[in-house]
Write a protein that holds these residues in place. Structure first.
Motif: not given
Length: 548
Positions: A273, A271, A246, A252
């Motif tokens: 963090q 995904v 991200h 995420p």
């Protein structure tokens, strides 16, 4: 695109080409200095114009000098009174960060105090005072709150306006050039019957299951979570893996729909963090818990987060995935700062010498991405390469990348890479961060996708009224977010199917002809070019430079 006439009036007249987010003004008198010449304008003349539309003789002389049409005058009047609510504490925190200080200092060289000093501190004081107005911050309010008389360096401001105009012109020029090159590639490829093929904007055949892992990298004492999306059931054959990184101030969860879309086509999608540059960190910064909008170490930690996720998947592969995950060749997708992360994992190393030179010379363009990259100059000047040999293909959307890596760093990448750019992107302008980078890549498997109207983020996901605020300032019409999402969803499936999963049946989708098909009858187009068009981009660059 933003009309150049708007830049000319606001930049020359009052310096408002410095951006709607940082309007400019003076307490009682505005002075316009050009070399040894100086002219003045009472703030009261602007107050009267903003409130009643009356044009004083002093203001009339400026409008005449600038050849401002009635339409342009009305646009300026609206700019004076347009209000936007900002929490004073949040704005204060932002303006005292390194990025905020850099912006203010840069603007302060154009907008000076009455004593001809850099207007950095005075501007910050005016912005904070104006933001305390219950009705919201406006250009006129900043005029009224500026603590001293204000001097605008007209010559420097004209140069800035010219630079901004060059960016606008370059974006329009290269958008047209890329569209033509894409059409040439499409004509050479032929046009498959896409109507008879699967629609990649729609979900694939797999159901999707989501779970969250809490991770702790003991070596860095770093705690973070990762959202995992798995096709159900897992494909019988080896299952490809994609990691999504991200952007700054994101999380995420913002990529849940894209991860689900990819997982529905048979990919396991992770995904993670990035805890020192995510939404939580930014909110904590606004609360005064951090001095900066992201931690400097994120330039290092972000790619290491992705590698640690891959390590964790390897540890769990046998027990939780029956050994089916293909972790010898994975894909990485990233947006903005996540695009930097993905490109670093692809093999690009930071070129400090190139970054220093760029930061010293190119700040006149006020590119947000460059201010962000210049923070990396505070890192130790040590050789680093975050290349993870397990990463086999990278898809980078609006990546922050060009200045920090340069031609030397980008030239180190030897795996397939797709860069996606937006023509309305003010944070990572396409002409600086994607088009330029595309020509520096030496990997033979490279692609550049350009999305008309894409503005770095989906404004519909921001606070209420932001889209109206943005469009009122820029006179831009934004495309439907779902259209841009469809374009990206289709391209990600096509790219990873061909370059990661080695599914040749998807090759027709990874062509200019397919983006031409996707764009049919749409108000905003998407274009795709490959390495075949590299020479065409270089020729276009030479042509644009010759025009300058």
């Amino acid at each position: 695109m933003i009309p150049i006439t708007n830049y000319s009036l606001l930049a020359v007249g009052l310096g408002a080409a410095l951006g709607a987010a940082l309007p400019v003004a003076a307490a009682e008198t505005l002075y316009f200095d050009y070399g040894y010449l100086s002219r003045s304008l009472p703030v009261s003349a602007l107050e009267s114009f903003a409130q009643t539309g009356d044009i004083s003789p002093e203001l009339e002389s400026y409008f005449t000098l600038l050849k401002a049409t009635p339409e342009t005058q009305e646009q300026f009047r609206q700019a004076l009174t347009l209000r936007r609510e900002f929490a004073v504490s949040d704005l204060g925190q932002l303006l005292y960060t390194d990025l905020g200080e850099r912006f203010l200092y840069q603007f302060g060289s154009y907008i000076q105090t009455g004593a001809r000093q850099n207007g950095q501190r005075a501007m910050r004081a005016a912005l904070l005072a104006a933001a305390s107005d219950p009705e919201g911050l406006s250009l006129l309010a900043v005029l009224q709150q500026y603590p001293t008389d204000l001097r605008i360096d007209v010559e420097a401001t004209l140069k800035l306006a010219q630079s901004l105009g060059i960016v606008v012109d370059a974006t329009e020029f290269f958008s047209t050039a890329l569209a033509q090159l894409s059409q040439q590639e499409a004509a050479a490829e032929g046009t498959p019957d896409f109507a008879a093929l699967a629609d990649l904007t729609q979900p694939g055949a797999y159901e999707v299951q989501q779970q969250r892992w809490q991770l702790h990298d003991a070596g860095r004492d770093r705690h973070f979570y990762v959202d995992l999306y798995q096709p159900q059931p897992l494909p019988a054959a080896t299952t490809p893996v994609i990691v999504i990184s991200h952007g700054l101030g994101s999380q995420p969860e913002a990529f849940a729909e894209r991860a689900q879309h990819l997982a529905s086509y048979g990919y396991v999608v992770a995904v993670p963090q990035h805890p020192s540059s995510d939404q939580v960190y930014v909110q904590e910064m606004l609360q005064g818990l951090h001095a900066e909008i992201f931690a400097l170490q994120e330039f290092v930690d972000r790619p290491l987060d992705v590698s640690y996720v891959l390590d964790e998947l390897e540890r769990r592969n046998a027990a939780e995935f029956s050994g089916r995950l293909n972790l010898a060749a994975v894909g990485v997708m990233g947006h903005s700062f996540g695009g930097y992360t993905a490109i670093a994992l692809a093999g690009a190393s930071i070129d400090f010498e190139h970054l220093q030179k760029t930061c010293d010379n190119d700040l006149e363009y006020l590119a947000i991405s460059l201010f962000l990259q210049c923070r990396a100059l505070a890192l130790p000047r040590e050789p680093d390469n975050f290349r993870d040999p397990r990463v086999a293909a990278v898809f980078a959307i609006n990546p922050v990348n060009n200045s920090i890596f340069g031609p030397q760093g980008l030239g180190e990448i030897q795996i397939p890479l797709l860069l996606a750019a937006g023509t309305y992107d003010p944070a990572t302008p396409a002409v600086f961060e994607q088009v330029r980078s595309f020509t520096m890549l030496t990997t033979p498997d490279k692609y550049l996708a350009v999305l008309q109207g894409q503005a770095h983020v989906d404004f519909s996901n921001l606070d209420a009224g932001f889209t109206q605020f943005f469009t009122s300032l820029t006179s831009l019409t934004l495309p439907p977010p779902t259209l841009l999402e469809d374009y990206i969803d289709a391209l990600t499936v096509a790219f990873f199917a061909v370059e990661l999963a080695q599914q040749e049946s998807y090759q027709p989708y990874l062509q200019a002809a397919y983006t031409d098909y996707l764009s049919r009858d749409q108000p905003f187009d998407v274009f795709l070019i490959s390495a075949v068009s590299n020479a065409g981009i270089l020729e276009a660059s030479q042509e644009f430079r010759s025009r300058l």
